[in-house]
Design a protein around this motif. Sequence first.
Motif, PDB file in Angstrom:
ATOM      1  N   TYR A  96       0.852  -1.189   0.000  1.00 22.07           N
ATOM      2  CA  TYR A  96       0.000   0.000   0.000  1.00 22.07           C
ATOM      3  C   TYR A  96       0.887   1.238   0.000  1.00 22.07           C
ATOM      4  N   THR A  97       0.504   2.235  -0.746  1.00 20.62           N
ATOM      5  CA  THR A  97       1.268   3.484  -0.801  1.00 20.62           C
ATOM      6  C   THR A  97       0.393   4.641  -0.354  1.00 20.62           C
ATOM      7  N   PHE A  98       0.881   5.354   0.658  1.00 23.79           N
ATOM      8  CA  PHE A  98       0.211   6.572   1.099  1.00 23.79           C
ATOM      9  C   PHE A  98       0.950   7.757   0.494  1.00 23.79           C
ATOM     10  N   GLN A  99       0.229   8.618  -0.192  1.00 21.28           N
ATOM     11  CA  GLN A  99       0.822   9.813  -0.778  1.00 21.28           C
ATOM     12  C   GLN A  99       0.158  11.051  -0.185  1.00 21.28           C
ATOM     13  N   GLY A 100       0.971  11.966   0.256  1.00 21.66           N
ATOM     14  CA  GLY A 100       0.447  13.185   0.857  1.00 21.66           C
ATOM     15  C   GLY A 100       1.279  14.389   0.475  1.00 21.66           C
ATOM     16  N   ARG A 101       0.648  15.542   0.484  1.00 21.82           N
ATOM     17  CA  ARG A 101       1.350  16.773   0.133  1.00 21.82           C
ATOM     18  C   ARG A 101       0.727  17.927   0.914  1.00 21.82           C
ATOM     19  N   ALA A 102       1.571  18.832   1.373  1.00 23.41           N
ATOM     20  CA  ALA A 102       1.081  20.010   2.096  1.00 23.41           C
ATOM     21  C   ALA A 102       2.165  21.076   2.102  1.00 23.41           C
ATOM     22  N   ASN A 103       1.760  22.309   2.266  1.00 21.72           N
ATOM     23  CA  ASN A 103       2.667  23.434   2.471  1.00 21.72           C
ATOM     24  C   ASN A 103       2.500  23.933   3.900  1.00 21.72           C
ATOM     25  N   VAL A 104       3.607  24.123   4.575  1.00 22.28           N
ATOM     26  CA  VAL A 104       3.590  24.664   5.937  1.00 22.28           C
ATOM     27  C   VAL A 104       4.262  26.030   5.896  1.00 22.28           C
ATOM     28  N   ARG A 105       3.482  27.070   6.122  1.00 26.18           N
ATOM     29  CA  ARG A 105       3.994  28.443   6.073  1.00 26.18           C
ATOM     30  C   ARG A 105       4.003  29.023   7.489  1.00 26.18           C
ATOM     31  N   GLU A 106       5.110  29.653   7.823  1.00 25.19           N
ATOM     32  CA  GLU A 106       5.266  30.243   9.154  1.00 25.19           C
ATOM     33  C   GLU A 106       5.799  31.667   9.017  1.00 25.19           C
ATOM     34  N   LEU A 107       5.105  32.584   9.654  1.00 27.91           N
ATOM     35  CA  LEU A 107       5.485  33.999   9.646  1.00 27.91           C
ATOM     36  C   LEU A 107       5.662  34.457  11.092  1.00 27.91           C
ATOM     37  N   ALA A 108       6.751  35.157  11.365  1.00 22.55           N
ATOM     38  CA  ALA A 108       7.012  35.621  12.727  1.00 22.55           C
ATOM     39  C   ALA A 108       7.605  37.022  12.702  1.00 22.55           C
ATOM     40  N   PHE A 109       7.213  37.825  13.686  1.00 20.82           N
ATOM     41  CA  PHE A 109       7.767  39.154  13.897  1.00 20.82           C
ATOM     42  C   PHE A 109       8.135  39.285  15.364  1.00 20.82           C
ATOM     43  N   TYR A 110       9.307  39.849  15.637  1.00 20.09           N
ATOM     44  CA  TYR A 110       9.703  40.010  17.039  1.00 20.09           C
ATOM     45  C   TYR A 110      10.356  41.368  17.246  1.00 20.09           C
ATOM     46  N   ILE A 111      10.262  41.842  18.468  1.00 16.43           N
ATOM     47  CA  ILE A 111      10.945  43.063  18.890  1.00 16.43           C
ATOM     48  C   ILE A 111      11.404  42.857  20.330  1.00 16.43           C
ATOM     49  N   GLN A 112      12.635  43.218  20.631  1.00 17.24           N
ATOM     50  CA  GLN A 112      13.176  43.009  21.968  1.00 17.24           C
ATOM     51  C   GLN A 112      14.136  44.126  22.318  1.00 17.24           C
ATOM     52  N   ASP A 113      14.304  44.327  23.596  1.00 20.16           N
ATOM     53  CA  ASP A 113      15.196  45.378  24.085  1.00 20.16           C
ATOM     54  C   ASP A 113      15.981  44.840  25.270  1.00 20.16           C
ATOM     55  N   THR A 114      17.285  44.966  25.206  1.00 20.12           N
ATOM     56  CA  THR A 114      18.149  44.616  26.330  1.00 20.12           C
ATOM     57  C   THR A 114      18.548  45.909  27.022  1.00 20.12           C
ATOM     58  N   ILE A 115      18.140  46.048  28.266  1.00 16.53           N
ATOM     59  CA  ILE A 115      18.370  47.276  29.030  1.00 16.53           C
ATOM     60  C   ILE A 115      19.403  46.983  30.122  1.00 16.53           C
ATOM     61  N   THR A 116      20.501  47.726  30.096  1.00 16.25           N
ATOM     62  CA  THR A 116      21.558  47.553  31.093  1.00 16.25           C
ATOM     63  C   THR A 116      21.608  48.791  31.975  1.00 16.25           C
ATOM     64  N   ARG A 117      21.407  48.592  33.248  1.00 16.22           N
ATOM     65  CA  ARG A 117      21.385  49.706  34.203  1.00 16.22           C
ATOM     66  C   ARG A 117      22.144  49.287  35.452  1.00 16.22           C
TER      67      ARG A 117
END
Length: 490
Positions: A96-117
């Motif tokens: 038996y042969t299983f055939q499958g296909r899919a697209n996996v799309r990932e979008l990410a946005f980040y913002i960060q701040d390193t504060i030294t005091r």
Amino acid sequence: MSYLKGIHNLKAGLTYQDTILTERDTFGIVDPTFNAVCLNADGSPDTSAGPTDPNNCTGSLQANPGYDPLLACIDLTRTGTLPASNGCPSSKASPYTFQGRANVRELAFYIQDTITRKNWTFNLGVRFDYYNGITSAKQGEPRLGIAYNIKRTGTVIRTSYARTLETPFNENLVLASLGCNDPVINDLMAAAQGYPCLTSPLRPGFRNEFHAGLEQAFGRFLVIDAEYIWKYTHLAYDFSVLGNTPITFPIEWASSKIPGFAIRASMPNFHGLTAFVVMSSVAARFFGPQVSGIGTTPTSVGSDAVFRIDHDETFNSTAHLQYQPRKNWPWMSFNWRYDSGLVAGPVPCAGGNCANGPNGTDTVVDVSGLTPDQQFEAGLFCGPVHATPTMGISPTGLCSASQYGSNLVKIPAAGAEDDDHNPPRIQQRHLFDIAFGHDNIFHGDRYKWSAWVSVINLTNNYGLYNFLSTFSGTHYVTPRTVTGTIGFHF
């Protein structure tokens, strides 16, 4: 993009991924007892290759009430012509042969701040993820980290929190998500594990992760770094295997809790001597029920049982020493590795919630679920009889609990096995390695000759690393290995 000004170090970024999945998995039944057409007079499966129709079970043979005509289409042990009523694509069994296909799309946005005091460091950030595969999810994920440096005592204290989007593994994701809607795969898993597989596709989960750490310097000669970690995941991923094929796929459980610690102590160079030791522990606890994926065990559907997956280990450590009297002199090193033992695979035991067969009790162990070779790999014995690759510990597969044991796996006492608090584990082990060498034998400048000899597993310890791991199978510890190397550097 990054921006630095004063006490702020600001960073922002955008990532996009598009993963194209193309799956083609081929499999067939090669065990004549798995979907036998007929049963012998004693009720055992008839293994002859000819019968393909229960109506032809005559004489001492009787029709198998558990026979699945659809699975006969992929039963490669049958040579006869298949009845048209089976609905097979051809008159002969074929893979038996299983055939499958899919697209996996990932979008990410980040913002960060390193504060030294002064003595304080703050890491503040947020990440936004959008996942669009077979299922979709989006999430905002805050991140926070705080560290304080006590310069007078050489101490750094830190803690952090992160919220993360946990996405499914891509390997055979289509099979895991859609395969159960296929009648052949559904019937195959129902026969293999005792229940039809789930039809819900895998969907992303989320995790709350906490860290707390301490770094302490003791003069110039010792630094200790310790950290404790908590990971709490809703919709937690694991791997499973299709039957006993090499086809692995992701499955999804209701939740998981993974706490653990890691400690490292380092000694910088002190008159040619350097050393470090690392220690860690991890508890990998997963909570049912299983919510998606093809399946694992008969108890996983609808069960809220707690169990530990096979990278759970109570304690392990590695110590390393290296000595080189002078920079251009020979050196020598020594390693010591200790493992308390990973959680083992389905090792039979007596009573409790363990992998005991249909005839097992608190006083009798049923090992018939393991082949003789698997019994040998687990180091099983029944009294004086030790398993070999071709002969198990008992002709009937049964052994008295008082005589049953293993040289390689720590098996819980009769009635004491518990998948959460007392699972079977690999036996503890100590491994030692040594090495000797010289990095510049003739003290050259432009051209250098080097040579070294290393010995791994010096005492030739015979042991397992894991046994019937869902994802990686069975592995032994590397036997004693001596390696010599000569190098020319230019």
